[in-house]
Scaffold this motif. Structure first.
Motif, PDB file in Angstrom:
ATOM      1  N   LYS A 129       1.263  -6.682   4.458  1.00  9.85           N
ATOM      2  CA  LYS A 129       2.622  -6.565   3.916  1.00  9.85           C
ATOM      3  C   LYS A 129       2.562  -6.948   2.439  1.00  9.85           C
ATOM      4  O   LYS A 129       2.757  -8.110   2.084  1.00  9.85           O
ATOM      5  CB  LYS A 129       3.583  -7.484   4.672  1.00  9.85           C
ATOM      6  CG  LYS A 129       3.664  -7.205   6.165  1.00  9.85           C
ATOM      7  CD  LYS A 129       4.555  -8.233   6.858  1.00  9.85           C
ATOM      8  CE  LYS A 129       4.647  -7.987   8.348  1.00  9.85           C
ATOM      9  NZ  LYS A 129       5.496  -8.999   9.028  1.00  9.85           N
TER      10      LYS A 129
ATOM     11  N   MET B 222      11.852  -8.836   0.681  1.00 11.59           N
ATOM     12  CA  MET B 222      10.450  -8.458   0.546  1.00 11.59           C
ATOM     13  C   MET B 222       9.589  -9.668   0.210  1.00 11.59           C
ATOM     14  O   MET B 222       8.509  -9.851   0.771  1.00 11.59           O
ATOM     15  CB  MET B 222      10.294  -7.378  -0.531  1.00 11.59           C
ATOM     16  CG  MET B 222       8.858  -6.893  -0.704  1.00 11.59           C
ATOM     17  SD  MET B 222       8.703  -5.504  -1.855  1.00 11.59           S
ATOM     18  CE  MET B 222       9.104  -6.295  -3.421  1.00 11.59           C
TER      19      MET B 222
ATOM     20  N   GLY C  91       9.151 -11.929   3.179  1.00 12.85           N
ATOM     21  CA  GLY C  91       8.448 -11.360   4.326  1.00 12.85           C
ATOM     22  C   GLY C  91       7.023 -10.922   4.063  1.00 12.85           C
ATOM     23  O   GLY C  91       6.283 -10.624   5.010  1.00 12.85           O
ATOM     24  N   CYS C  92       6.598 -10.886   2.803  1.00 11.68           N
ATOM     25  CA  CYS C  92       5.270 -10.348   2.487  1.00 11.68           C
ATOM     26  C   CYS C  92       4.181 -11.355   2.845  1.00 11.68           C
ATOM     27  O   CYS C  92       4.424 -12.563   2.941  1.00 11.68           O
ATOM     28  CB  CYS C  92       5.178  -9.960   1.017  1.00 11.68           C
ATOM     29  SG  CYS C  92       5.129 -11.358  -0.128  1.00 11.68           S
ATOM     30  N   ASP C  93       2.969 -10.831   3.028  1.00 10.63           N
ATOM     31  CA  ASP C  93       1.816 -11.717   3.220  1.00 10.63           C
ATOM     32  C   ASP C  93       0.852 -11.667   2.039  1.00 10.63           C
ATOM     33  O   ASP C  93      -0.120 -12.414   1.990  1.00 10.63           O
ATOM     34  CB  ASP C  93       1.078 -11.399   4.523  1.00 10.63           C
ATOM     35  CG  ASP C  93       0.513  -9.986   4.582  1.00 10.63           C
ATOM     36  OD1 ASP C  93       0.371  -9.331   3.528  1.00 10.63           O
ATOM     37  OD2 ASP C  93       0.214  -9.523   5.700  1.00 10.63           O
TER      38      ASP C  93
ATOM     39  N   SER D 272       4.413   1.075   7.996  1.00  9.86           N
ATOM     40  CA  SER D 272       5.649   0.494   8.551  1.00  9.86           C
ATOM     41  C   SER D 272       6.276  -0.521   7.589  1.00  9.86           C
ATOM     42  O   SER D 272       7.505  -0.616   7.491  1.00  9.86           O
ATOM     43  CB  SER D 272       5.370  -0.150   9.910  1.00  9.86           C
ATOM     44  OG  SER D 272       4.368  -1.153   9.800  1.00  9.86           O
ATOM     45  N   TRP D 273       5.450  -1.303   6.874  1.00  7.54           N
ATOM     46  CA  TRP D 273       5.986  -2.260   5.914  1.00  7.54           C
ATOM     47  C   TRP D 273       6.731  -1.527   4.806  1.00  7.54           C
ATOM     48  O   TRP D 273       7.874  -1.877   4.478  1.00  7.54           O
ATOM     49  CB  TRP D 273       4.857  -3.117   5.350  1.00  7.54           C
ATOM     50  CG  TRP D 273       5.210  -3.924   4.129  1.00  7.54           C
ATOM     51  CD1 TRP D 273       4.792  -3.691   2.851  1.00  7.54           C
ATOM     52  CD2 TRP D 273       6.034  -5.087   4.069  1.00  7.54           C
ATOM     53  NE1 TRP D 273       5.302  -4.634   1.992  1.00  7.54           N
ATOM     54  CE2 TRP D 273       6.072  -5.508   2.719  1.00  7.54           C
ATOM     55  CE3 TRP D 273       6.741  -5.816   5.019  1.00  7.54           C
ATOM     56  CZ2 TRP D 273       6.789  -6.622   2.290  1.00  7.54           C
ATOM     57  CZ3 TRP D 273       7.471  -6.926   4.594  1.00  7.54           C
ATOM     58  CH2 TRP D 273       7.486  -7.326   3.245  1.00  7.54           C
ATOM     59  N   ARG D 274       6.091  -0.499   4.240  1.00 10.10           N
ATOM     60  CA  ARG D 274       6.734   0.287   3.181  1.00 10.10           C
ATOM     61  C   ARG D 274       8.012   0.931   3.707  1.00 10.10           C
ATOM     62  O   ARG D 274       9.037   0.942   2.997  1.00 10.10           O
ATOM     63  CB  ARG D 274       5.750   1.349   2.669  1.00 10.10           C
ATOM     64  CG  ARG D 274       6.377   2.443   1.793  1.00 10.10           C
ATOM     65  CD  ARG D 274       6.704   1.962   0.392  1.00 10.10           C
ATOM     66  NE  ARG D 274       5.555   1.946  -0.469  1.00 10.10           N
ATOM     67  CZ  ARG D 274       5.161   2.955  -1.258  1.00 10.10           C
ATOM     68  NH1 ARG D 274       5.834   4.078  -1.279  1.00 10.10           N
ATOM     69  NH2 ARG D 274       4.110   2.820  -2.034  1.00 10.10           N
TER      70      ARG D 274
ATOM     71  N   GLY E  30       9.979  -0.129   5.982  1.00  7.42           N
ATOM     72  CA  GLY E  30      11.002  -1.162   6.101  1.00  7.42           C
ATOM     73  C   GLY E  30      11.619  -1.512   4.763  1.00  7.42           C
ATOM     74  O   GLY E  30      12.838  -1.721   4.660  1.00  7.42           O
ATOM     75  N   VAL E  31      10.775  -1.581   3.731  1.00 10.78           N
ATOM     76  CA  VAL E  31      11.277  -1.841   2.380  1.00 10.78           C
ATOM     77  C   VAL E  31      12.219  -0.723   1.948  1.00 10.78           C
ATOM     78  O   VAL E  31      13.308  -0.965   1.402  1.00 10.78           O
ATOM     79  CB  VAL E  31      10.104  -1.979   1.387  1.00 10.78           C
ATOM     80  CG1 VAL E  31      10.613  -1.982  -0.056  1.00 10.78           C
ATOM     81  CG2 VAL E  31       9.300  -3.241   1.667  1.00 10.78           C
TER      82      VAL E  31
END
Length: 594
Positions: free
Chosen positions: A209, A268, A271-273, A338-340, A342-343
Motif C-alpha cells: 500500500k 491514504m 492506511g499506507c504501509d 486494489s490499493w490504488r 481504493g484511493v
C-alpha cells in the motif's frame, strides 16, 4: 568596460541574464538609479514598498526558475526587504538583494540612516552577504551572489555604499589579494549511489500500500512521478507548494495534505504501509503515517532536508527527476491494484463532497462556492497566486489544477500579503498569460490595495490584460479566528479579529481598473465570466460568510474539545458557526456521497 561601478553592476547582471529588477528608489542607491536610466536593457519595476519588491523577485524565481533580483536603498529601505527575502529563503528560491549603504567614509560614525546591514542580512542571506568597498570588487560580488543563489537555491545580498556606486569601475589588477571571477553556472546532475537506489527499490517493491507525497521540488519531474506512481500502484498527495506538480483530474491524485488538505490524503497516509516523499519538506508529522506503521523513502536535492519529518529508511540525496529516472528500472510493477482502486474511489467521493459543501447556503455567500465556480472556468496556462489565510484553504481544496497551469503561495513562511505581489511578479515574467490572485481582506488591507496602484501603473504593458484579484471580504482575520477556536478553545476576540469593511471593487474602479462585487451566490458564475473577459485588470470582491468552517480533513478529539470550549465561552458568532458546521458535516454523511 568603462563607466561607474553602478554601470558595471548592471553590465555584469546582464551577462548573467538578468533583465528585470524590482525595487523602490532612495538616495542610498541614486548611483544605481542613474545607471538604470542610462541602460535600456533593464526594466525597473517600481513597487509601492520594498517588501513587495522582494515578494515579486521571489515570485519571479518560483515561476521561472531564474534568479529574482530586488533592490532597495540603505537603512529603512533595506530593512523593508526582509519579510519578502525570508519568504524566498524558506521556500528555497534564488533571489539576489542589492541594497545601498551610506558613504564608506561615514560608516561607523553613527551617520543618518546608517544600519549595520552586514549583520542585518547575515541570517536571511547566510550563504553570501558582502559589502563592496573597492570599485574592482563589484565584479566578484555580482558573480558570487548570482552563482551562490542558484547553487544553494537561496537569498544572497550585495551591499553597495553610495560613494562606491559613483566611482569609476576598475578591473581587478593581476596581483596578490585580488579576485578574478567569471560568469556562468550549470546545475549538476545529482543522483544517489547505485547501492542506495537498490535499497530504496527493495523498500518500495516490498510495500503493498504505497503512498507518495510530492512537493515543489518535484515540479520538473512530472513524467517520472507518473511512471513511478503507476508501477507502484500508488496514490499521490501534494504538499501545498506542490499543488501544480500534478493535475487534479488524475484519479489517483488525492490533493493537498495537512490542515488545508483532503480526506483522501488523510486516509491514504493513515492506511499506507510504504511512503515515498519526493521534493517536499512538508512539516506536519501528524498528517503523515503513525511512526512505525510505514517504511519510508525520501528524495531531496538538499541532504539537510532528509529524514527530519518522518523516520526514513532510505534517504536519497538527488535531483527528483534524475533520481526517479534511475529508480524506475529497479521497480517492479504491482499487479494487485486494489490499493490504488481504493484511493481512486476515495478521491471520487471527496470531489462530490466538496461540490456539495460549496453549494451549502451561507450568509450571504459561501466562500467555498466562489472557488468551486471558478475551477471549471480557469483559463489554460493560468498562473494562480494565493495569499495566506482562509483563502489558502479553498485554493488548496477546491481548485482543480490542469496541466500547463502554475500555482504558488508563501509555503514555509506562510506570510500574509504575498498574493498580489506574487501575481504581479508572475505577470511581468509571463505577460501573455492570465494571472489570478486569491486574497483575503486582511491581506488586501495590509498591502494588496497599495499594490493595485502598481497594477494600474503597468497593466497596459502586458500582452494579455487578464489579471484578476479575488478578494474574500468577510470583515474578519478568518484563519486566525478559527485557529483561536480550534487550537486554543478561545472565542473570537473582536478587538484583534474584526477588520473594517472596505469597498474593494469601488476602489479598483477609482484607480482605472474594473471592480466587480458579488453578494448573492447566483451572481458568482457571471462575475467570473465578466472578469475573465475583461479588457483590463479586475478586482472581484466577494462578500462572504466568515462562519463557514475551513474544516481539516480529520478532527482530533482535542480540536473538537477546544471548538466546544470556544462556543461555550460565548463566541459572538456561535449560532452561525454551529449552523454552518452542521451543514458541512451533513454533506460528508449524505448516502449518495459513498
Amino acid at each position: 568596460m568603462s563607466g561607474t561601478v553602478s554601470d558595471y553592476l548592471l553590465y555584469r547582471l546582464s551577462q548573467w541574464g538578468v533583465r528585470r529588477i524590482y525595487g523602490y528608489p532612495g538616495d542610498g542607491i541614486n548611483g544605481v538609479m542613474g545607471a538604470l536610466r542610462r541602460n535600456s536593457e533593464f526594466q525597473f519595476i517600481q513597487s509601492r514598498h520594498e517588501e513587495m519588491s522582494a515578494f515579486m523577485a521571489c515570485a519571479h524565481a518560483k515561476f521561472t526558475g531564474e534568479v529574482g533580483v530586488c533592490m532597495a536603498t540603505s537603512g529603512p529601505g533595506a530593512i523593508h526587504l526582509l519579510n519578502g527575502l525570508y519568504d524566498a529563503k524558506l521556500d528555497h528560491q534564488p533571489v539576489v538583494a542589492i541594497v545601498g549603504q551610506q558613504a564608506s567614509t561615514a560608516l561607523g560614525g553613527h551617520y543618518q540612516q546608517e544600519v549595520d546591514l552586514s549583520s542585518l542580512f547575515k541570517d536571511v542571506a547566510s550563504e553570501y552577504t558582502t559589502m563592496v568597498t573597492h570599485p574592482s570588487a563589484i565584479r566578484h560580488a555580482v558573480d558570487r551572489a548570482m552563482r551562490i543563489a542558484q547553487a544553494e537555491r537561496t537569498v544572497t545580498c550585495i551591499i553597495l555604499p553610495n560613494d562606491i556606486q559613483e566611482q569609476p569601475y576598475e578591473s581587478p589588477p593581476m596581483k596578490h589579494g585580488t579576485v578574478h571571477s567569471s560568469v556562468g553556472y550549470s546545475a549538476p546532475r545529482v543522483v544517489p549511489q547505485e547501492r542506495d537506489l537498490r535499497r530504496a527499490a527493495e523498500v518500495l517493491n516490498a510495500g503493498g500500500k504505497v503512498a507518495m507525497l510530492v512537493g515543489a521540488g518535484a515540479m520538473r519531474a512530472v513524467p517520472e512521478i507518473l511512471e513511478v506512481a503507476d508501477l507502484l500502484g500508488a496514490g499521490v498527495a501534494k504538499a501545498l507548494l506542490g499543488k501544480a506538480v500534478l493535475p487534479d483530474d488524475l484519479p489517483f491524485v488525492t490533493g493537498a495534505i495537512g490542515l488545508l488538505g483532503t480526506r483522501p490524503s488523510w486516509d491514504m497516509m493513515m492506511g499506507c504501509d510504504t511512503l515515498l516523499m519526493v521534493g517536499t519538506s512538508f512539516p506536519y508529522s501528524e498528517f503523515l503515517p503513525p511512526e512505525g506503521h510505514a517504511r519510508a523513502v525520501q528524495i531531496d536535492l538538499d541532504g539537510r532536508m532528509l529524514a527530519i519529518r518522518y523516520p526514513v529508511e532510505v534517504p536519497l540525496t538527488g535531483d527528483s527527476k534524475e533520481t526517479l529516472r534511475a529508480l524506475v528500472p529497479l521497480l517492479k510493477r504491482k499487479e494487485d491494484r486494489s490499493w490504488r482502486e481504493g484511493v481512486e474511489k476515495s478521491v471520487r467521493k471527496w470531489w462530490k463532497v466538496l461540490e456539495g459543501q460549496a453549494m451549502v447556503d451561507a450568509n450571504p455567500i459561501n466562500p467555498q462556492r466562489v472557488f468551486s465556480e471558478l475551477s471549471p472556468k480557469l483559463p489554460d496556462r493560468v498562473i494562480l497566486a494565493a495569499d495566506s489565510g482562509s483563502t489558502a484553504n479553498w485554493f488548496a481544496r477546491d481548485l482543480k489544477i490542469r496541466g500547463g497551469m502554475m500555482a504558488s503561495l508563501s509555503g514555509n513562511l506562510a506570510t500574509m500579503g504575498c498574493g498580489v505581489p506574487y501575481a504581479i511578479g508572475a505577470k511581468f515574467a509571463y505577460p501573455d498569460r492570465p494571472v489570478i490572485a486569491m486574497v483575503g481582506d486582511g491581506a488586501m488591507q495590509m498591502n494588496g490595495n497599495s499594490e493595485l496602484i502598481t497594477v494600474a501603473k503597468y497593466w497596459r504593458e502586458w500582452k494579455d490584460p487578464r489579471f484578476i484579484v479575488l478578494v474574500l471580504n468577510n470583515r474578519d482575520l478568518n484563519m486566525v479566528t478559527w485557529e483561536q477556536r480550534v487550537m486554543n478553545g478561545d472565542p473570537e476576540y473582536k478587538a484583534s479579529q474584526e477588520i473594517p469593511d472596505f469597498p474593494y471593487a469601488r476602489y479598483a474602479d477609482s484607480i482605472g481598473l474594473r471592480g466587480i462585487r458579488v453578494d448573492k451566490p447566483e451572481q458568482i458564475a457571471g462575475a467570473w465570466e465578466r472578469a475573465l473577459e475583461s479588457d483590463r485588470p479586475v478586482v472581484l470582491e466577494a462578500y462572504v460568510d466568515p462562519d463557514v468552517p475551513p474544516l481539516p480533513p480529520h478532527i482530533s478529539v482535542e480540536q473538537a474539545k477546544h471548538f466546544s470550549e470556544a462556543i461555550l465561552k460565548g463566541d459572538p458568532k456561535a449560532a452561525g458557526i454551529i449552523n454552518q458546521s452542521i451543514k458541512a458535516m451533513v454533506e460528508k454523511l449524505k448516502p449518495h456521497k459513498s
